[in-house]
Scaffold this motif. Structure first.
Motif, mmCIF file in Angstrom:
data_model
loop_
_atom_site.group_PDB
_atom_site.id
_atom_site.type_symbol
_atom_site.label_atom_id
_atom_site.label_comp_id
_atom_site.label_asym_id
_atom_site.label_seq_id
_atom_site.Cartn_x
_atom_site.Cartn_y
_atom_site.Cartn_z
ATOM 1 N N SER A 198 0.846 -1.189 0.000
ATOM 2 C CA SER A 198 0.000 0.000 0.000
ATOM 3 C C SER A 198 0.879 1.234 0.000
ATOM 4 C CB SER A 198 -0.923 0.013 1.228
ATOM 5 O OG SER A 198 -0.171 0.137 2.413
ATOM 6 N N PRO A 208 6.413 2.695 -1.545
ATOM 7 C CA PRO A 208 5.526 1.588 -1.174
ATOM 8 C C PRO A 208 5.847 1.002 0.199
ATOM 9 C CG PRO A 208 6.871 1.022 -3.108
ATOM 10 C CD PRO A 208 7.222 2.418 -2.720
ATOM 11 N N LEU A 209 4.778 0.660 0.910
ATOM 12 C CA LEU A 209 4.896 -0.116 2.143
ATOM 13 C C LEU A 209 4.571 -1.547 1.759
ATOM 14 C CD1 LEU A 209 2.869 2.287 4.459
ATOM 15 C CD2 LEU A 209 5.338 1.927 4.525
ATOM 16 N N TRP A 210 5.489 -2.442 1.950
ATOM 17 C CA TRP A 210 5.286 -3.833 1.548
ATOM 18 C C TRP A 210 4.666 -4.601 2.685
ATOM 19 C CZ3 TRP A 210 5.685 -5.581 -3.292
ATOM 20 C CH2 TRP A 210 6.324 -4.742 -4.218
ATOM 21 N N HIS A 211 3.435 -5.022 2.485
ATOM 22 C CA HIS A 211 2.728 -5.827 3.481
ATOM 23 C C HIS A 211 3.352 -7.224 3.527
ATOM 24 C CE1 HIS A 211 -1.166 -3.215 3.289
ATOM 25 N NE2 HIS A 211 -0.074 -2.487 3.254
ATOM 26 N N VAL B 237 7.898 -7.586 6.670
ATOM 27 C CA VAL B 237 7.484 -6.428 5.876
ATOM 28 C C VAL B 237 8.736 -5.698 5.382
ATOM 29 C CG1 VAL B 237 5.312 -6.106 7.142
ATOM 30 C CG2 VAL B 237 7.383 -4.941 7.928
ATOM 31 N N ARG B 238 8.526 -4.778 4.437
ATOM 32 C CA ARG B 238 9.619 -3.911 3.989
ATOM 33 C C ARG B 238 9.087 -2.493 3.863
ATOM 34 N NH1 ARG B 238 14.500 -6.273 0.784
ATOM 35 N NH2 ARG B 238 14.218 -8.458 1.284
ATOM 36 N N PRO B 240 10.175 1.849 3.269
ATOM 37 C CA PRO B 240 11.221 2.744 2.758
ATOM 38 C C PRO B 240 12.053 3.351 3.893
ATOM 39 C CG PRO B 240 9.053 3.756 2.545
ATOM 40 C CD PRO B 240 8.826 2.354 2.997
ATOM 41 N N ILE B 287 1.603 0.026 8.273
ATOM 42 C CA ILE B 287 1.193 -1.243 7.654
ATOM 43 C C ILE B 287 0.082 -1.881 8.488
ATOM 44 C CG2 ILE B 287 1.950 -3.622 7.169
ATOM 45 C CD1 ILE B 287 4.553 -2.447 6.115
#
Lengths: 591, 591
Positions: A198, A208-211, B237-238, B240, B287
């Motif tokens: 998201s 981007p924030l990676w779920h 999670v990842r 930035p 997140i």
């Protein structure tokens, strides 16, 4: 003009006239602006007495079909500018008058008009001879949009009608089907539906924030690349995400690249500013030069999962395709000239291996060359080295038996490169990866090695990123697989669905065994209906659903429903376990 | 005063007087400044007519031993400040006069003097009764340094003599031995010798560049943590490395933490500034809140290998121990109050598992509590929640059967925490990790879940980083293992040393087989002497050297030299392969 010269563009252009004609028929007071062709059809901009509604489109379409059937001829003539301006003012078409006035200001004396039936339009030409050359089922009015006159937000907002147009109905239908499929596979839509990533207003656009489920994709790609690179003799490094500006003065980034970089940070107590890294290369070069190197150390292949930051205008950002933070499976190989060919072929072969693994069947490798006229400007001024290096790349690609398309004036400033375009399973094109040669920066940054004779020499550098940025590559994979990833890559690899509460204990046992084998597994508890749970597993595109009822509990088996084949069969659990572990280990594409 | 009250500090303090007495004996014109005790002895600052040289130290030591043998008594008396100032001016001791003047300015009317033998010094007291209480072999003058008077660079530069002092010779020798060992194990020295990392002037201080061999350490730790966290039900999670300032307004970082953050970046076309992240928490919270959460989603354990950036003054930076870029095995667990205890115990058990794996035998867990007087200032103003949460932590630690030392007024602003200090194999203390409870930020950032009754509630958060920052942890591990890492962690796990050229082909075969089994292996080719190559493997602290001669080639065996045991034995190659693979897989500490 013979029939064979009628192009699709002629048809689209003619259709835009017919659209204007139909609009004027519907709204006699309509003021016309422009009506060009675009890559899937045409559009026309209008000022109208009321806002168009979707229901207007079939009416206009019908009118256009009617005009086509009249077999109207397109006939051109020219008129002096002043006369044309006067004419358009008289018939109250101020936008057309403005267009002619502008042409006049640019030095034109005459402008051309085209007439079809009773309809007259200002036009450069490029039409069918007669509307019978257009298949009336080959087009479709697509949608309505707003557009400022001349793209200027201080000028009036006009209404734009988009039309799709192809040679025939079959081609139109094919396009519509593909578009529908592309919409279903849109990485932003699937990213949301599959809970992959998201963006947050508080964090910022393009970041981007990676779920958890999206992070699985990244980390599986990372694991793959680490394994392949270990096998190929790479070693890994880690470097910070920022640096003093001095590094980018040395590397030339501040000179060539500043507009794409994040702005400087000024630290208390230090004179120099710091920058976030837009690329990993200069950091890797610092590791190269941290200790003396000899020919025995080459080729040295430094790989890093680095995140780079580039400043993109917020208007240019688009899902994962255009972002500001970019995770990269990056590497730089430092080699001698003798080693170059083998290294370059090695990299190319790694690309091909990846393509195969991901089922990418269509790709184009473009060899981007320099332009001698731009030497000393866009390109480093070393004419002989350019020729020499380009020839080396050509030879290497030939040896690797890979076809390349040569494109002049598209090289990097430090050397030629291979740009790779891949096509997704639905045929869309993505520029994913590059493989670049660098003969300039080693000299500039004083990167050296001692050769067999004790002489200092500059190595050649190959910059490569076969998976490109992970953001874009994952965006591509989402579309390519339509979110139904191969099992090794799937965020959830199996779900367990006990039919009723009585089967939950067995379900948990199966879950534990899969989990202990390292499988990403979820259990959908029986407090919801079986149908609902199966549908959820289906929309989540989980490769395997294991439905467990009395029969399965009794026989220590699982009823396996494959997302890919839609097959359903009952097998011993031990059998399923063995086969899924193998499928994952071998990173199988199809089952 | 009875003999039992004589502390080591008394002895050290008395020795500093004896040092001053010896210096005045050597340089009658010496001007004395201050002479406090420190944690390994004492020092004294002087203004002297010439620069001291190392050869002066044994002479002064001899004089001090002589004074000790005189069994001088320490006797105190007081004098009015003015009289003391006058006295020091008279005997030309301006620094002492200034000290008394300052005490007077602070409101003191009298100051105390201590006399031993003929030597009189301004002093607060705390001595031995007589120098016979000092073992003349328990101390050693250590080194000479420069020090500004009162630490002020605008005041005169004085000469400082450092002395080491312990209860007796054995303790002094033990300290010296330990210090020598610590120097041998210094992470900066070994980092260079083992080619693990470097710093670059062009990149900036406090920003380590991880060379390939150091990166192996980081990535092995990362792999370990990923495996353990997968087993423990974490998801990854990842996020930035930067964010809009708005996020830190919400989280409170800009308010509480700005001085430790990198300066803001202003992007073209955007109003808000961006900051590099000093912590991962607020990103993880975004997140968490990106999708609605229910009690069924909890506990949610979000883990990330994030790199954070903190601004440390360049003077405070120290090797890997104090850096500006920090890689962290970080995680946040979002849980209900009912789940808290089990989650907290789970985290504690993970710490203990890691300690065992790394052979950390001694550690202290400190429970850092709030201070009621600081509520609303240093700590969030929720007195009941503080008491409640602290009690929850106490109970959890008790259940986990872990002793904790309670320390008031050391909590985080959002809740109590466990700080963990570990001791290296040579007994040095490192603060490595924390485990924090957060009951404040979820409310502040509106993180919620829907409970069983459809009510919105705030979860509790546990912040944990069991390996702390990787920079510091690797610094610790380098010292702890003296650079001789367990095989699973070693940058190079085995080297192959063919005795002569005739054995190289077999060597390459052995190398290939190890490499294919995923072992990090190097081959030292026979163009250098056998002795030199074995020495190199030894200084590189490679766990296994495989020496290959005629006998080995013939019998398909390897002569294995273990770095740890210094044993040497010949075994079948297949046997060695099996045992090293097992040792690595099980992450064995000792062999």
């Amino acid at each position: 003009m013979s029939h064979t010269q009628v192009t699709l563009d002629h048809k689209r252009h003619s259709l835009s006239h017919l659209l204007a004609q139909a609009v004027v028929d519907m709204f006699p007071e309509a003021k016309l602006a422009i009506g060009p062709t675009i890559d899937n059809g045409f559009y026309y901009d209008f000022e109208l007495p009321r806002t168009l509604i979707p229901e207007d489109l079939p009416i206009l379409e019908k009118k256009m079909k009617h005009l086509i059937r009249q077999n109207q001829k397109f006939e051109g003539h020219v008129e002096p500018c002043d006369q044309a301006i006067q004419f358009f003012h008289k018939i109250n078409q101020p936008y057309k008058a403005e267009l002619v006035a502008d042409l006049k200001a640019k030095g034109e004396t005459e402008v051309s008009f085209y007439k079809n039936g009773p309809f007259l339009d200002l036009c450069r030409g490029g039409h069918v001879e007669a509307t019978s050359q257009i298949d009336e089922n080959s087009f479709k009015l697509d949608r309505i949009a707003g557009a400022y006159w001349r793209g200027d937000e201080t000028r009036p907002m006009l209404q734009r009608i988009y039309g799709l147009a192809f040679e025939n109905r079959a081609e139109l239908d094919q396009y519509l089907e593909l578009r529908k499929e592309a919409e279903r596979r849109d990485h932003r839509k699937l990213g949301r539906e599959l809970d992959l990533f998201s963006f947050s207003e508080n964090v910022g656009p393009g970041l981007p924030l990676w779920h958890p489920k999206g992070t699985v994709l990244i980390e599986e790609l990372e694991k793959l690349a680490k394994e392949e690179e270990f096998k190929a003799g790479y070693v890994r490094v880690r470097t910070p995400h920022l640096t003093k500006g001095k590094l980018y003065e040395l590397s030339g980034h501040l000179e060539h690249y500043k507009a794409s970089m994040f702005p400087p940070m000024k630290l208390d107590g230090e004179e120099e500013s710091y920058y976030m890294k837009p690329m990993n290369c200069p950091h890797h070069h610092m590791i190269y030069s941290a200790t003396p190197k000899s020919y025995r150390d080459l080729p040295l292949r430094l790989a890093e999962y680095g995140t780079c930051y580039r400043f993109e205008d917020s208007g240019a950002l688009f899902g994962l395709m255009r972002v500001r933070s970019m995770q990269m499976n990056d590497a730089h190989m430092y080699c001698t000239e003798e080693q170059f060919e083998q290294e370059f072929i090695g990299v190319t072969e790694m690309y091909l291996k990846y393509f195969k693994l991901f089922g990418i069947e269509k790709y184009v490798m473009r060899l981007s060359l320099h332009d001698p006229k731009e030497l000393g400007k866009k390109y480093i001024d070393e004419p002989e080295l350019w020729k020499h290096t380009e020839e080396m790349v050509r030879r290497a690609m030939k040896k690797a038996k890979v076809n390349t398309v040569e494109v002049p004036n598209e090289a990097a400033f430090y050397g030629p490169k291979i740009d790779i375009e891949v096509f997704s399973s639905i045929g869309r094109e993505f520029t994913l990866a590059t493989n670049q040669v660098d003969f300039a920066v080693p000299k500039r940054m004083n990167l050296v090695y001692t050769d067999e004779n004790g002489q200092e020499k500059n190595p050649l550098i190959i910059h490569r990123a076969p998976l490109g940025t992970h953001e874009r590559f994952i965006g591509f994979l989402i579309e390519h697989f339509g979110g139904a990833f191969p099992t090794w890559l799937a965020p959830v690899q199996a779900v367990i669905i006990p039919v009723a509460e009585a089967h939950e204990q067995y379900g948990k046992e199966v879950q534990r065994k899969l989990f202990e084998a390292g499988i990403r597994v979820e259990l959908y508890a029986s407090n919801e209906s079986l149908g609902k749970r199966v549908r959820h597993g289906e929309t989540q595109k989980v490769p395997y659903m294991l439905v467990l009822g009395d029969k399965e509990v009794e026989a220590d088996s699982v009823c396996v429903r494959s997302h890919k084949s839609k097959d359903q069969k009952t097998v011993k659990f031990s059998h399923f376990l063995k086969s899924i572990v193998e499928e994952i280990q071998e990173r199988k594409l199809n089952v």
